[in-house]
Each structure stands twice: as structure tokens, then as C-alpha cells.
Design a protein around this motif. Sequence first.
Motif, mmCIF file in Angstrom:
data_model
loop_
_atom_site.group_PDB
_atom_site.id
_atom_site.type_symbol
_atom_site.label_atom_id
_atom_site.label_comp_id
_atom_site.label_asym_id
_atom_site.label_seq_id
_atom_site.Cartn_x
_atom_site.Cartn_y
_atom_site.Cartn_z
ATOM 1 N N CYS A 110 112.702 42.219 -115.786
ATOM 2 C CA CYS A 110 111.456 42.033 -116.632
ATOM 3 C C CYS A 110 110.163 41.918 -115.709
ATOM 4 N N GLY A 113 107.136 38.563 -114.930
ATOM 5 C CA GLY A 113 107.180 37.935 -113.576
ATOM 6 C C GLY A 113 106.946 36.414 -113.476
ATOM 7 N N PHE A 116 109.126 31.052 -111.957
ATOM 8 C CA PHE A 116 110.562 30.083 -112.019
ATOM 9 C C PHE A 116 111.535 30.713 -112.482
ATOM 10 N N CYS A 117 111.817 32.205 -112.661
ATOM 11 C CA CYS A 117 112.622 32.973 -113.432
ATOM 12 C C CYS A 117 113.201 33.987 -112.214
ATOM 13 N N GLY A 120 112.622 37.500 -113.337
ATOM 14 C CA GLY A 120 111.083 37.763 -113.032
ATOM 15 C C GLY A 120 111.083 38.156 -111.549
ATOM 16 N N GLY A 157 117.591 36.059 -122.994
ATOM 17 C CA GLY A 157 118.369 36.250 -121.802
ATOM 18 C C GLY A 157 117.336 37.067 -120.725
ATOM 19 N N MET A 158 117.798 38.010 -120.176
ATOM 20 C CA MET A 158 116.796 38.900 -119.170
ATOM 21 C C MET A 158 115.847 39.849 -120.052
ATOM 22 N N GLY A 159 114.697 39.619 -119.909
ATOM 23 C CA GLY A 159 113.604 40.493 -120.282
ATOM 24 C C GLY A 159 112.691 39.880 -121.413
ATOM 25 N N SER A 189 107.241 34.815 -123.853
ATOM 26 C CA SER A 189 106.656 34.348 -123.011
ATOM 27 C C SER A 189 105.100 34.230 -123.365
ATOM 28 N N CYS A 331 118.087 32.259 -116.914
ATOM 29 C CA CYS A 331 117.928 33.664 -116.908
ATOM 30 C C CYS A 331 118.031 34.631 -115.755
HETATM 31 S S1 SF4 Z 1 111.129 33.931 -118.126
HETATM 32 FE FE1 SF4 Z 1 111.438 35.670 -119.406
HETATM 33 S S2 SF4 Z 1 109.561 36.608 -119.796
HETATM 34 FE FE2 SF4 Z 1 109.700 35.162 -117.963
HETATM 35 S S3 SF4 Z 1 110.323 36.604 -116.140
HETATM 36 FE FE3 SF4 Z 1 112.105 35.666 -117.011
HETATM 37 S S4 SF4 Z 1 112.960 37.321 -118.372
HETATM 38 FE FE4 SF4 Z 1 110.957 37.824 -118.131
#
Ligand code: SF4
Length: 364
Positions: A110, A113, A116-117, A120, A157-159, A189, A331
Amino acid sequence: MNLYDLGPAQLEATLGEIVSPSFRVKQIEEWMHVRGVDAFGAMTNVPKDVRAELESRFTLAFPKVLTRTVPASDGSQKYLFRLHDGQRIESVYMPMSDRTSICLSSQAGCAVGCTFCVTGFFGPGRNIVPSEMLGQFYTIQHEKQIPAEQMNVVFMGMGEPLLNLENLVTTLDVLYRNMSPRRVTVSTSGIIPGIDDLARLEKRPNLAVSINAPDRKRREEIMPITAKYPLDELMASLRRFPLEKGRDITIEYVLLAGYNDSKSDAVALAKLIRGLHAKVNAIPFNADPNLPEWMKRPNDTAIDRFVDTLVQHNVRVTVRRSKGRDIAAACGQLRGKEIAKSRATREQPLRKASEPASPTASRR
Ligand code: SF4
């Protein structure tokens, strides 16, 4: 070509050029979109010569399961899939008393960025095509033998699904063959043009938006995408999003101890979403070694105070206390562990005894 990359109308047109009579096309479509088979050989009511012809031209391949975590105490389980080019993505199976949710990835990384992920943290990845999104869904549905009428799908999930809109919409059209759009949720997001594109669809999924801070300054600190799509413009896009009777927008809010979890933050959030048909999903932060050390999960007292304050301000709120917490359901965490492991193995011979063991230490 993988036939699962085609939407229902395209599939019908493609098969119609090769297969006749037309009821055969319907049979094949049902084997795929309703039953989710990944081999032409499984289509037992389709003549062998037709199956052989299809086999010579197309595939029905799904991503391969690399790992399944041990089910958590609440039954949730995470899957790590390998795509044909070696990319890895995650999905989560989340059983509940009256229904089951499957959380799907939409990109193999993703670019957004969020700080907290873990996804990202590891950066961008390519878009996932419909066969790869549907492959996550059908693989888990088959393994768990879940009737379609008991299933919900969430793109959480991811992305960032709204940065992969064309593939997402094709996937949604196939999923709607099995379930109502009300059972499908797309989580973003806050990509405003994508939200406006979703708003124009004839069949709209539920919309969930990750807000995470009640003001632009803090949201920009933890979600850099806010600089491009400011909070006030995002809220305006949510206010114009068409909602049928009985539908809400879900406001996701990751709770970070001492950062966005105070009583005044809850009051500010209630004010921000006032007038919107919305409910809040409060998600206590899941710690991970790749994420900033200052980010901590609030204690239960702080979580209760935040939730109670929202309720006092007439906000409907749910809190995700433990769903999959012990299997690292947030995630990208499972893939993050895999990447860290493989980097550690590669870097092992080069590391001096005095250097930190964490392969990601320099980035934190
Ligand atoms: S929370 Fe979702 S949009 Fe934000 S970096 Fe993670 S996967 Fe991407």
C-alpha cells in the motif's frame, strides 16, 4: 487469460463465442461465480470436449494458501496467500454468531502509508486483479463451508481498494451474484475521487472510512493522505454519498493511547460526524515491532471512556476488542512477519554481534 478476471457480462460474451447452446454458458458461469470452482474438470455437467476446449484457452487459477494461522480464541483465522508472481497477501476469516465475515486484500502492499499500519510500513505493491480477490473469497468459503447467505465481505485487508477501482468493481459485480451489496463493505483511507466513483455505481457496497483523528493536523500526522485529501473535503464527500434507507457509513477509528483516545477527542469526533448517517467502529491499536514505539493500545478504562462519551453524544459505536488480536489480525502483520523473517535470514551473515537483530530497526 484467467476467466475470473472478467465481470459477468464480459464472461458471458467471451464464453458465447466458443460455447453453445447458451444454457451451457449459464452452466459454466454458475460453476464459477456461484460455486467458485478453480478447475474446468469440476464442471461435471459440461461435456468433456467443451471443458478441454476451455482448458486449452483459459485458466481458473486462484492464489495458493501459504499459511493459515492457528484459529484464535474467537475462531478468527488469518490466511497468507502467494500470488503467481510471488507477491504475498493476507485475508482474514472472522466467524460471528449469526454471520461470517471474510476480510480481503485489494493490493499487494500500500502506497498510502498510514503510520499505524504494517502494510503501509512495507510500502506500495501492485494492484490485485479480480481472480486474486475472488480467489481469497472462494478459497476461504470452500474451506469453511459457509453458506453464501451467511457471509459478509469486507475489503479491509492489505491495500487501498479505491486506488484499484476498476478491478474492485469487477470483483463486486461477481460477488453480488452471491450476496446483496448490503453484505459487502469497502473500507477506504479517504480517497475522495474513489468515494465519488463508488457513489455513482448502480449497486453500491457499504462504505467504511478510516478517520482516526478528529482534526486535520493529527490526521495528517498519522495518515499522510490527508494532505492530498483534507479532512473537511473528505467529510463533504461523505455527506453527499447516497445512502438507501437503513444504511450507514462506518467511521473507523484506531485508538492510540494518549494520542486520540481522550474524552475531548470523542466529543470532537461526535461533532465531526454530526448529521451523517454513521456509526463508529473503534479499533484499539494492535502493536507490532515494525510500528513506532510510541503507538500503544489504550487500556480498557480509556477505551470505555471513549466509547461511553460517544454514546452520550448519541453516536452509535461498536468496539473491536479482541477479534483476531491473538493471531495478528491487523492489516499486513502476518506478511510483515514473513518479510522480516526472510530479510533476517538474508542479512544474518552480514550482521556483527553488536548490531541490532531487528532487520527493520533502522527504519523505526
Ligand atoms: S491502513 Fe489501509 S490505506 Fe492505510 S496504509 Fe494500511 S492498507 Fe494502506
